[in-house]
Design an enzyme around this catalytic site. Structure first.
Site: not given
Ligand code: 13P
Length: 295
Positions: A82-83, A104, A182, A209-210, A212
């Site tokens: 990831d990133h 990234d 987050g 992404h994101g 959650t």
């Molecule tokens: P969340 O932390 O919102 O689940 O996003 C994860 C993410 O996009 C990891 O790159």
């Protein structure tokens, strides 16, 4: 199955209009919950790892755990970084057996992001693995990167087009479309119009992404709009901690560690399975495998 590259897996998802869950693993138990949860639902899955986590455990242990777990199941699994903005870390992951990586460079000015992404693209193409690249600024905290709400920036459409034209075999493209890493503090303002514009101009699967905290309607609209990879990290971390704490609260005198590990495993796996269903990738592994074998 042996680990596979993210590219064919996401091309399949893009064509089939479902999302492949990409979970940020924490340890062996978490990787097990992700892979076994996917196997139980016959879903392809991506195990991704933050740079911090790779550095904590070491390159070979992480790659070894994921490879070994993937070998025990019959669904496609990709191991993704990831990133990452450090090309040396990317090279070490490639050497250790990662099947895709994310460069990234989104904090860099456009030309520098493009130049560095192209440098990594050459490495990943030579290694036969997938690359994810980002444009714009996705808000929130991920690993050691923090983008404040007022600094989050939607990707610029013209720049996205120019960027992706240089890397036609990009496995997945991550434009900032208004989601954030987050837990969301308010309602996310997802730029569906920008997503539609990008996917009508660029034939590359999109990473969301994101993940959650998004609801089913938001997942459905993003996946229908071209998002083939859906990232979840925050909720997985929450389940990891909660699985432990809940059991300790229920049985304060319990001193045996294995039930705690099992409780964490079950909490993480239940979330993985519920997200796989939400993204529509359950039961997609057999068809994905058959198409990949025929290619
Ligand atoms: P969340 O932390 O919102 O689940 O996003 C994860 C993410 O996009 C990891 O790159």
């Amino acid at each position: 199955m042996p680990l596979i590259s993210m590219r064919p897996l996401l091309k399949q998802a893009q064509a089939g209009k479902y999302g492949v869950a990409a979970y940020n693993m924490i340890d062996y138990n978490s990787a097990r919950s992700i892979i076994e949860g996917a196997a139980q639902l016959e879903a392809p899955v991506i195990v991704q790892v933050s740079v911090k986590t790779v550095k904590h455990w070491g390159y070979k242990p992480v790659a070894g755990w994921v490879r070994m777990l993937a070998d025990t199941v019959d669904v496609p699994v990709a191991l993704h970084l990831d990133h990452c903005n450090d090309i040396e870390v990317i090279k070490r992951c490639i050497d250790a057996g990662w099947t895709s990586v994310m460069f990234d460079g989104s904090a860099l000015p456009f030309q520098q992001n493009l130049a560095k992404s192209l440098e990594v693209y050459k490495l990943t193409e030579a290694a036969g693995i997938g690359l994810e690249a980002e444009m714009g600024a996705i808000g929130g905290v991920e690993d050691d990167k923090f983008v404040a709400e007022d600094k989050a920036l939607l990707a610029n459409f013209d720049e996205c087009v120019a960027f992706c034209k240089e890397m036609p075999k990009l496995a997945v493209f991550a434009p900032a479309i208004g989601t954030a890493h987050g837990f969301y503090k308010g309602e996310p303002k997802i730029a569906y119009d920008l997503l539609a514009k990008i996917t009508s101009a660029i034939d590359i699967p999109i990473a969301l992404h994101g993940g959650t905290g998004l609801n089913q309607e938001q997942f459905d609209r993003c996946i229908a709009g071209g998002c083939a990879k859906v990232n979840i990290s925050t909720m997985h971390k929450h389940c990891f901690i909660d699985g432990f704490v809940k059991l300790k609260q229920e049985k304060p005198k319990l001193e045996e560690p294995l039930p705690f590990i099992q409780s964490q495993y079950e909490a993480m796996k239940a979330d993985v399975m519920s997200m796989i269903r939400a993204f529509g990738s359950d039961r997609k592994a057999p068809a994905a495998k058959a198409t990949m074998a025929a290619q």
